[in-house]
Design a protein around this motif. Structure first.
Motif, PDB file in Angstrom:
ATOM      1  N   SER A  85       0.833  -1.213   0.000  1.00 27.43           N
ATOM      2  CA  SER A  85       0.000   0.000   0.000  1.00 27.43           C
ATOM      3  C   SER A  85       0.863   1.256   0.000  1.00 27.43           C
ATOM      4  O   SER A  85       0.576   2.221  -0.715  1.00 27.43           O
ATOM      5  CB  SER A  85      -0.925   0.008   1.221  1.00 27.43           C
ATOM      6  OG  SER A  85      -1.866  -1.033   1.124  1.00 27.43           O
ATOM      7  N   ARG A  86       1.937   1.259   0.799  1.00 29.95           N
ATOM      8  CA  ARG A  86       2.822   2.432   0.819  1.00 29.95           C
ATOM      9  C   ARG A  86       3.533   2.588  -0.525  1.00 29.95           C
ATOM     10  O   ARG A  86       3.699   3.700  -1.020  1.00 29.95           O
ATOM     11  CB  ARG A  86       3.811   2.340   1.973  1.00 29.95           C
ATOM     12  CG  ARG A  86       3.153   2.646   3.310  1.00 29.95           C
ATOM     13  CD  ARG A  86       4.144   2.888   4.416  1.00 29.95           C
ATOM     14  NE  ARG A  86       4.820   1.703   4.875  1.00 29.95           N
ATOM     15  CZ  ARG A  86       4.419   0.918   5.857  1.00 29.95           C
ATOM     16  NH1 ARG A  86       3.284   1.198   6.498  1.00 29.95           N
ATOM     17  NH2 ARG A  86       5.114  -0.128   6.219  1.00 29.95           N
ATOM     18  N   LEU A  87       3.947   1.478  -1.121  1.00 28.98           N
ATOM     19  CA  LEU A  87       4.567   1.551  -2.453  1.00 28.98           C
ATOM     20  C   LEU A  87       3.588   2.130  -3.471  1.00 28.98           C
ATOM     21  O   LEU A  87       3.972   2.946  -4.309  1.00 28.98           O
ATOM     22  CB  LEU A  87       5.050   0.171  -2.908  1.00 28.98           C
ATOM     23  CG  LEU A  87       6.256  -0.391  -2.170  1.00 28.98           C
ATOM     24  CD1 LEU A  87       6.522  -1.822  -2.619  1.00 28.98           C
ATOM     25  CD2 LEU A  87       7.484   0.475  -2.379  1.00 28.98           C
ATOM     26  N   HIS A  88       2.343   1.705  -3.380  1.00 26.91           N
ATOM     27  CA  HIS A  88       1.321   2.224  -4.304  1.00 26.91           C
ATOM     28  C   HIS A  88       1.150   3.734  -4.123  1.00 26.91           C
ATOM     29  O   HIS A  88       1.078   4.489  -5.102  1.00 26.91           O
ATOM     30  CB  HIS A  88      -0.001   1.496  -4.080  1.00 26.91           C
ATOM     31  CG  HIS A  88      -1.032   1.790  -5.110  1.00 26.91           C
ATOM     32  ND1 HIS A  88      -2.362   1.548  -4.918  1.00 26.91           N
ATOM     33  CD2 HIS A  88      -0.951   2.323  -6.354  1.00 26.91           C
ATOM     34  CE1 HIS A  88      -3.045   1.927  -5.988  1.00 26.91           C
ATOM     35  NE2 HIS A  88      -2.210   2.403  -6.874  1.00 26.91           N
ATOM     36  N   LEU A  89       1.102   4.186  -2.880  1.00 26.03           N
ATOM     37  CA  LEU A  89       0.967   5.628  -2.627  1.00 26.03           C
ATOM     38  C   LEU A  89       2.164   6.396  -3.189  1.00 26.03           C
ATOM     39  O   LEU A  89       1.998   7.465  -3.791  1.00 26.03           O
ATOM     40  CB  LEU A  89       0.815   5.894  -1.128  1.00 26.03           C
ATOM     41  CG  LEU A  89      -0.467   5.362  -0.492  1.00 26.03           C
ATOM     42  CD1 LEU A  89      -0.426   5.548   1.022  1.00 26.03           C
ATOM     43  CD2 LEU A  89      -1.693   6.011  -1.091  1.00 26.03           C
ATOM     44  N   LEU A  90       3.361   5.847  -3.028  1.00 26.05           N
ATOM     45  CA  LEU A  90       4.546   6.504  -3.585  1.00 26.05           C
ATOM     46  C   LEU A  90       4.471   6.573  -5.107  1.00 26.05           C
ATOM     47  O   LEU A  90       4.839   7.583  -5.704  1.00 26.05           O
ATOM     48  CB  LEU A  90       5.815   5.776  -3.137  1.00 26.05           C
ATOM     49  CG  LEU A  90       6.157   5.918  -1.659  1.00 26.05           C
ATOM     50  CD1 LEU A  90       7.289   4.975  -1.278  1.00 26.05           C
ATOM     51  CD2 LEU A  90       6.493   7.358  -1.302  1.00 26.05           C
ATOM     52  N   PRO A 111       1.752  16.023  -6.915  1.00 23.81           N
ATOM     53  CA  PRO A 111       1.315  16.140  -5.516  1.00 23.81           C
ATOM     54  C   PRO A 111      -0.193  15.921  -5.418  1.00 23.81           C
ATOM     55  O   PRO A 111      -0.944  16.264  -6.335  1.00 23.81           O
ATOM     56  CB  PRO A 111       1.679  17.577  -5.148  1.00 23.81           C
ATOM     57  CG  PRO A 111       2.748  17.962  -6.111  1.00 23.81           C
ATOM     58  CD  PRO A 111       2.422  17.228  -7.386  1.00 23.81           C
ATOM     59  N   THR A 112      -0.614  15.341  -4.305  1.00 15.31           N
ATOM     60  CA  THR A 112      -2.016  14.974  -4.141  1.00 15.31           C
ATOM     61  C   THR A 112      -2.421  15.084  -2.673  1.00 15.31           C
ATOM     62  O   THR A 112      -1.592  14.939  -1.790  1.00 15.31           O
ATOM     63  CB  THR A 112      -2.249  13.523  -4.624  1.00 15.31           C
ATOM     64  OG1 THR A 112      -1.672  13.352  -5.909  1.00 15.31           O
ATOM     65  CG2 THR A 112      -3.708  13.173  -4.717  1.00 15.31           C
ATOM     66  N   THR A 113      -3.701  15.286  -2.439  1.00 14.73           N
ATOM     67  CA  THR A 113      -4.243  15.337  -1.080  1.00 14.73           C
ATOM     68  C   THR A 113      -4.532  13.920  -0.584  1.00 14.73           C
ATOM     69  O   THR A 113      -4.533  12.963  -1.364  1.00 14.73           O
ATOM     70  CB  THR A 113      -5.558  16.131  -1.054  1.00 14.73           C
ATOM     71  OG1 THR A 113      -6.523  15.447  -1.866  1.00 14.73           O
ATOM     72  CG2 THR A 113      -5.367  17.559  -1.549  1.00 14.73           C
ATOM     73  N   VAL A 114      -4.791  13.803   0.708  1.00 14.02           N
ATOM     74  CA  VAL A 114      -5.141  12.506   1.284  1.00 14.02           C
ATOM     75  C   VAL A 114      -6.381  11.945   0.594  1.00 14.02           C
ATOM     76  O   VAL A 114      -6.433  10.771   0.240  1.00 14.02           O
ATOM     77  CB  VAL A 114      -5.379  12.621   2.811  1.00 14.02           C
ATOM     78  CG1 VAL A 114      -5.927  11.322   3.381  1.00 14.02           C
ATOM     79  CG2 VAL A 114      -4.107  13.014   3.518  1.00 14.02           C
ATOM     80  N   LEU A 120      -6.600   5.150   6.684  1.00 10.80           N
ATOM     81  CA  LEU A 120      -5.482   4.261   6.378  1.00 10.80           C
ATOM     82  C   LEU A 120      -4.415   4.994   5.562  1.00 10.80           C
ATOM     83  O   LEU A 120      -3.209   4.856   5.820  1.00 10.80           O
ATOM     84  CB  LEU A 120      -5.967   3.019   5.624  1.00 10.80           C
ATOM     85  CG  LEU A 120      -4.905   1.971   5.304  1.00 10.80           C
ATOM     86  CD1 LEU A 120      -4.186   1.507   6.573  1.00 10.80           C
ATOM     87  CD2 LEU A 120      -5.547   0.790   4.580  1.00 10.80           C
ATOM     88  N   VAL A 121      -4.840   5.801   4.589  1.00 10.79           N
ATOM     89  CA  VAL A 121      -3.886   6.585   3.801  1.00 10.79           C
ATOM     90  C   VAL A 121      -3.143   7.553   4.713  1.00 10.79           C
ATOM     91  O   VAL A 121      -1.918   7.687   4.624  1.00 10.79           O
ATOM     92  CB  VAL A 121      -4.597   7.336   2.650  1.00 10.79           C
ATOM     93  CG1 VAL A 121      -3.670   8.358   2.004  1.00 10.79           C
ATOM     94  CG2 VAL A 121      -5.097   6.339   1.607  1.00 10.79           C
ATOM     95  N   SER A 122      -3.850   8.197   5.627  1.00 11.24           N
ATOM     96  CA  SER A 122      -3.202   9.125   6.563  1.00 11.24           C
ATOM     97  C   SER A 122      -2.159   8.410   7.409  1.00 11.24           C
ATOM     98  O   SER A 122      -1.063   8.933   7.639  1.00 11.24           O
ATOM     99  CB  SER A 122      -4.244   9.781   7.475  1.00 11.24           C
ATOM    100  OG  SER A 122      -5.065  10.639   6.735  1.00 11.24           O
ATOM    101  N   GLN A 123      -2.478   7.215   7.854  1.00  6.85           N
ATOM    102  CA  GLN A 123      -1.534   6.428   8.655  1.00  6.85           C
ATOM    103  C   GLN A 123      -0.278   6.104   7.842  1.00  6.85           C
ATOM    104  O   GLN A 123       0.845   6.259   8.322  1.00  6.85           O
ATOM    105  CB  GLN A 123      -2.207   5.141   9.129  1.00  6.85           C
ATOM    106  CG  GLN A 123      -1.313   4.247   9.952  1.00  6.85           C
ATOM    107  CD  GLN A 123      -2.028   2.968  10.363  1.00  6.85           C
ATOM    108  OE1 GLN A 123      -3.238   2.827  10.210  1.00  6.85           O
ATOM    109  NE2 GLN A 123      -1.272   2.019  10.875  1.00  6.85           N
ATOM    110  N   HIS A 124      -0.467   5.651   6.608  1.00  4.70           N
ATOM    111  CA  HIS A 124       0.677   5.346   5.745  1.00  4.70           C
ATOM    112  C   HIS A 124       1.511   6.599   5.458  1.00  4.70           C
ATOM    113  O   HIS A 124       2.746   6.546   5.448  1.00  4.70           O
ATOM    114  CB  HIS A 124       0.217   4.712   4.428  1.00  4.70           C
ATOM    115  CG  HIS A 124      -0.213   3.294   4.557  1.00  4.70           C
ATOM    116  ND1 HIS A 124       0.563   2.312   5.152  1.00  4.70           N
ATOM    117  CD2 HIS A 124      -1.332   2.666   4.136  1.00  4.70           C
ATOM    118  CE1 HIS A 124      -0.061   1.162   5.100  1.00  4.70           C
ATOM    119  NE2 HIS A 124      -1.222   1.344   4.491  1.00  4.70           N
TER     120      HIS A 124
END
Length: 100
Positions: free
Chosen positions: A21-26, A33-36, A49-53
């Protein structure tokens, strides 16, 4: 030879990158740039969950945040982050022949 103490920070980095999930967000942040909320929608994850990552990624120095009023916009901290992720993905997709 690289001293073991110099390898510890790299080992910690790989721990942070051990989440798909963190790799996907990266990967999502690689483009812009993007918001939560934008990341949650694009990744198909809940906003909490996104905020936690993102907290984990920020603590590791992999993402940066800029605030615009109440909105927070996340981006990659530097180009090295995108290269690390891209190289790891490319490596896993290659067929490897044993050295012996």
């Amino acid at each position: 030879m690289t001293p073991r103490a110099n390898l510890e920070p790299a080992a910690e980095l790989f721990k942070v990158l051990s989440s798909a999930s963190r790799l996907h967000l990266l990967c999502l942040l690689r483009d812009h740039p993007t918001t939560v909320g934008g990341l949650a929608e694009a990744a198909g994850l809940s906003q909490p969950l996104v905020s936690q990552h993102l907290r984990t990624l920020r603590a590791a120095g992999l993402v940066a945040v800029v605030r615009h009023g109440r909105e927070a916009e996340y981006s990659l901290a530097d180009a090295h982050v995108a290269h690390i992720v891209a190289d790891a993905v490319t490596h896993t997709l290659e067929e490897h022949v044993p050295l012996s």
